[in-house]
Design an enzyme around this catalytic site. Structure first.
Site, PDB file in Angstrom:
ATOM      1  CG  ASP A  40       9.733 -25.935  61.512  1.00  0.00           C
ATOM      2  OD1 ASP A  40      10.127 -26.359  60.408  1.00  0.00           O
ATOM      3  OD2 ASP A  40      10.459 -25.307  62.298  1.00  0.00           O
ATOM      4  CG  ASP A  86      15.444 -28.829  61.348  1.00  0.00           C
ATOM      5  OD1 ASP A  86      15.635 -29.928  61.895  1.00  0.00           O
ATOM      6  OD2 ASP A  86      15.558 -28.647  60.122  1.00  0.00           O
TER       7      ASP A  86
END
Length: 216
Positions: free
Chosen positions: A27, A29
């Protein structure tokens, strides 16, 4: 990185290309990039937030945290869209140590696949995709694939790293191995957990690729 690594038998069905065999779905953010800091900077710059205000960070959704100037989700989406137009995703700060850590993983034949749910606001996908690629290049982030996907449980990997409680729970529900990247809003989740991108945590991650911990 050697040209012809010996691929362990247990990873034979995960070989990717000529040299990759341990697949990491990563991922962005809250794991590699400081999204909340970038949003706060945008709002302060436009006079929508007091520069002395530090919002709470106990809930994944910004609208559920005190200190943000959003009356509702529509307010948040409008601010996020405006920030995207000012190249939010090209200019946010990296999480300390992430580039070095990911280069170490790449050198260990980890196939790094970026999987991010950034295309949730219609009409600006070209900006988001372009700025995401620019940010990755500008910050020296090694990766082999870049996927924009909301349904992360549809993309299997040896190990996933995510900060979103809902993503972690969904991935684990379908039997995937997930490392939680530590944030205040995910402290209720069981481990394994990474608190930062230090060499120590990279060493632990490499161990987890080889032997997933029995006790999480």
């Amino acid at each position: 990185m050697s040209a012809n690594p010996t691929i362990p038998e247990r990873y034979a069905n995960q070989q990717v290309g000529a040299i990759g065999y341990r697949v990491l779905n990563l991922d962005l953010d809250g794991v590699c990039a400081d999204y909340t800091g970038a949003m706060r900077d945008y709002l302060v710059r436009h006079g929508q937030m007091d520069p002395h205000t530090i919002p709470a960070n106990t809930s994944y959704a910004l609208t559920d945290n005190d200190g943000w100037p959003f009356a509702n989700t529509a307010d948040y989406i409008a601010a996020h869209k405006a920030a995207e137009e000012e190249h939010l995703y090209a200019t946010m700060q990296p999480i300390p140590g992430v580039a070095h850590a990911l280069r170490r993983l790449a050198d260990e034949h980890v196939y790094i696949r970026i999987v991010t749910h950034r295309l949730f606001v219609s009409g600006q996908h070209r900006i988001v995709v372009s700025d995401t690629a620019k940010w990755l290049d500008d910050n020296g982030i090694p990766y082999m694939s870049l996927c924009f996907a909301g349904l992360k449980d549809s993309i299997q990997a040896t190990v996933h790293i995510d900060d979103s409680p809902s993503n972690v729970n969904v991935l684990r529900k379908v039997g995937q191995h997930v490392v939680v990247f530590d944030q205040p809003y995910n402290r209720g989740l069981s481990g394994p957990r990474m608190t930062d991108w230090s060499d120590r945590n990279v060493d632990r991650l490499l161990e987890w690729f080889e032997r997933w911990p029995d006790e999480q």
